[in-house]
Design a protein around this motif. Structure first.
Motif, mmCIF file in Angstrom:
data_model
loop_
_atom_site.group_PDB
_atom_site.id
_atom_site.type_symbol
_atom_site.label_atom_id
_atom_site.label_comp_id
_atom_site.label_asym_id
_atom_site.label_seq_id
_atom_site.Cartn_x
_atom_site.Cartn_y
_atom_site.Cartn_z
ATOM 1 N N THR A 286 1.129 -0.977 -0.276
ATOM 2 C CA THR A 286 -0.338 0.190 -0.001
ATOM 3 C C THR A 286 0.759 1.639 0.047
ATOM 4 O O THR A 286 1.786 1.141 1.112
ATOM 5 N N VAL A 287 0.386 2.396 -0.961
ATOM 6 C CA VAL A 287 1.186 3.237 -0.557
ATOM 7 C C VAL A 287 0.360 4.331 0.421
ATOM 8 O O VAL A 287 -0.558 4.500 0.291
ATOM 9 N N ILE A 288 2.039 4.457 1.680
ATOM 10 C CA ILE A 288 1.127 5.870 2.137
ATOM 11 C C ILE A 288 1.448 7.162 2.078
ATOM 12 O O ILE A 288 2.324 7.748 1.451
ATOM 13 N N SER A 289 1.173 8.044 3.234
ATOM 14 C CA SER A 289 1.643 9.365 3.238
ATOM 15 C C SER A 289 2.928 9.422 4.063
ATOM 16 O O SER A 289 2.918 8.714 4.860
ATOM 17 N N LEU A 290 3.193 10.448 4.050
ATOM 18 C CA LEU A 290 4.799 10.676 5.109
ATOM 19 C C LEU A 290 4.730 10.660 5.496
ATOM 20 O O LEU A 290 5.084 10.136 6.773
ATOM 21 N N GLU A 291 3.320 11.190 6.450
ATOM 22 C CA GLU A 291 2.767 11.478 7.818
ATOM 23 C C GLU A 291 2.581 10.171 8.399
ATOM 24 O O GLU A 291 2.884 9.593 9.888
ATOM 25 N N LYS A 292 2.089 9.076 7.494
ATOM 26 C CA LYS A 292 1.686 7.876 7.886
ATOM 27 C C LYS A 292 3.013 6.681 8.346
ATOM 28 O O LYS A 292 3.807 6.061 8.730
ATOM 29 N N ALA A 293 4.407 7.666 7.230
ATOM 30 C CA ALA A 293 5.394 6.734 7.725
ATOM 31 C C ALA A 293 6.328 7.412 8.470
ATOM 32 O O ALA A 293 6.910 6.877 9.410
ATOM 33 N N ILE A 294 5.772 8.300 8.799
ATOM 34 C CA ILE A 294 6.347 9.064 10.234
ATOM 35 C C ILE A 294 5.596 8.542 11.171
ATOM 36 O O ILE A 294 6.063 7.779 12.600
ATOM 37 N N GLU A 295 4.328 8.623 11.721
ATOM 38 C CA GLU A 295 4.054 7.705 12.538
ATOM 39 C C GLU A 295 4.381 5.905 12.906
ATOM 40 O O GLU A 295 4.608 5.948 13.965
ATOM 41 N N LEU A 296 4.345 5.454 11.798
ATOM 42 C CA LEU A 296 5.064 3.979 11.606
ATOM 43 C C LEU A 296 6.556 4.039 12.235
ATOM 44 O O LEU A 296 6.762 2.836 12.996
ATOM 45 N N THR A 297 7.458 4.820 11.314
ATOM 46 C CA THR A 297 8.997 4.506 12.124
ATOM 47 C C THR A 297 9.023 4.587 13.250
ATOM 48 O O THR A 297 10.105 4.889 13.901
ATOM 49 N N HIS A 298 8.475 6.011 14.015
ATOM 50 C CA HIS A 298 8.788 7.155 15.111
ATOM 51 C C HIS A 298 7.751 5.828 16.572
ATOM 52 O O HIS A 298 8.970 5.842 16.861
ATOM 53 N N SER A 299 6.826 5.264 16.029
ATOM 54 C CA SER A 299 6.289 4.357 17.142
ATOM 55 C C SER A 299 7.607 2.723 16.831
ATOM 56 O O SER A 299 7.430 2.816 18.442
ATOM 57 N N TYR A 300 8.114 2.435 15.920
ATOM 58 C CA TYR A 300 8.875 1.745 15.413
ATOM 59 C C TYR A 300 9.892 1.306 16.660
ATOM 60 O O TYR A 300 10.528 0.742 17.006
ATOM 61 N N GLN A 301 11.099 2.984 16.367
ATOM 62 C CA GLN A 301 12.286 3.981 16.998
ATOM 63 C C GLN A 301 12.257 4.054 18.282
ATOM 64 O O GLN A 301 12.615 3.479 18.848
ATOM 65 N N GLU A 302 10.043 4.711 18.689
ATOM 66 C CA GLU A 302 10.436 4.391 20.405
ATOM 67 C C GLU A 302 10.257 3.398 20.787
ATOM 68 O O GLU A 302 10.878 3.274 21.827
ATOM 69 N N GLN A 303 9.996 2.004 21.043
ATOM 70 C CA GLN A 303 9.677 0.767 20.886
ATOM 71 C C GLN A 303 11.154 0.132 21.083
ATOM 72 O O GLN A 303 11.078 -0.801 21.699
ATOM 73 N N ASN A 304 11.519 0.377 19.746
ATOM 74 C CA ASN A 304 13.577 -0.853 19.910
ATOM 75 C C ASN A 304 14.380 0.280 19.724
ATOM 76 O O ASN A 304 14.920 0.796 18.826
ATOM 77 N N PRO A 305 15.041 0.567 20.706
ATOM 78 C CA PRO A 305 15.657 2.157 21.014
ATOM 79 C C PRO A 305 17.388 1.551 20.107
ATOM 80 O O PRO A 305 17.700 2.117 20.065
ATOM 81 N N GLU A 306 17.603 -0.019 20.530
ATOM 82 C CA GLU A 306 18.758 -0.476 20.177
ATOM 83 C C GLU A 306 18.788 -1.034 18.904
ATOM 84 O O GLU A 306 20.002 -1.310 18.880
ATOM 85 N N LYS A 307 17.530 -1.355 18.145
ATOM 86 C CA LYS A 307 17.546 -1.614 16.577
ATOM 87 C C LYS A 307 17.982 -1.060 15.744
ATOM 88 O O LYS A 307 18.039 0.686 15.848
ATOM 89 N N PRO A 308 18.428 -1.121 15.185
ATOM 90 C CA PRO A 308 18.653 -0.187 13.653
ATOM 91 C C PRO A 308 17.547 0.844 13.301
ATOM 92 O O PRO A 308 16.076 0.304 13.483
ATOM 93 N N ASN A 309 17.643 2.149 12.982
ATOM 94 C CA ASN A 309 16.089 2.964 12.375
ATOM 95 C C ASN A 309 16.021 2.556 11.179
ATOM 96 O O ASN A 309 14.303 2.567 10.374
ATOM 97 N N SER A 310 16.443 1.606 10.232
ATOM 98 C CA SER A 310 16.321 1.394 9.151
ATOM 99 C C SER A 310 17.574 0.422 8.198
ATOM 100 O O SER A 310 18.215 0.132 8.814
ATOM 101 N N TYR A 311 17.390 0.026 6.930
ATOM 102 C CA TYR A 311 18.615 -0.760 6.372
ATOM 103 C C TYR A 311 18.534 -0.368 4.849
ATOM 104 O O TYR A 311 17.194 -0.207 4.400
ATOM 105 N N PHE A 312 20.144 -0.227 4.084
ATOM 106 C CA PHE A 312 19.725 -0.001 2.909
ATOM 107 C C PHE A 312 20.062 -1.813 1.677
ATOM 108 O O PHE A 312 21.076 -1.989 2.733
#
Length: 106
Positions: free
Chosen positions: A9-35
């Protein structure tokens, strides 16, 4: 949802920010992203019968570091495990976009 060449599903920037920030808050020791580089993605996708990519979380048992395993998938939703698979994606941190809104400020 089914597996086909149009899955996701294509999502908005706002939804992407909500999802990524939530993950990062819950998993501070894990990588934020992978390239993964375009050439490697193309190599994976150009396999005979490949219609997309499945992404598995993985952990290196020696270094206890997390990463992702990417494998091609065919029209029957089967992993193309006899073909090319990718690992050792580049993590953020340390290699993060300096201006990305998807990385939560600490």
């Amino acid at each position: 949802m089914e597996i086909n060449q149009n899955s996701a599903t294509v999502i908005s920037l706002e939804k992407a920010i909500e999802l990524t920030h939530s993950y990062q808050e819950q998993n501070p020791e894990k990588p934020n992203s992978y390239f993964v580089g375009l050439d490697k993605i193309n190599e994976l996708l150009q396999q005979n019968g490949c219609i997309g990519v499945r992404i598995y979380p993985g952990v290196d048992p020696v270094g206890n570091t997390s990463n992702m395993v990417l494998v091609g998938v065919d029209v029957n939703a089967e992993d193309l495990t006899s073909g090319i698979m990718l690992d050792e994606l580049v993590t953020c941190p340390p290699y993060c976009g300096k201006k990305s809104q998807l990385v939560r400020s600490k």
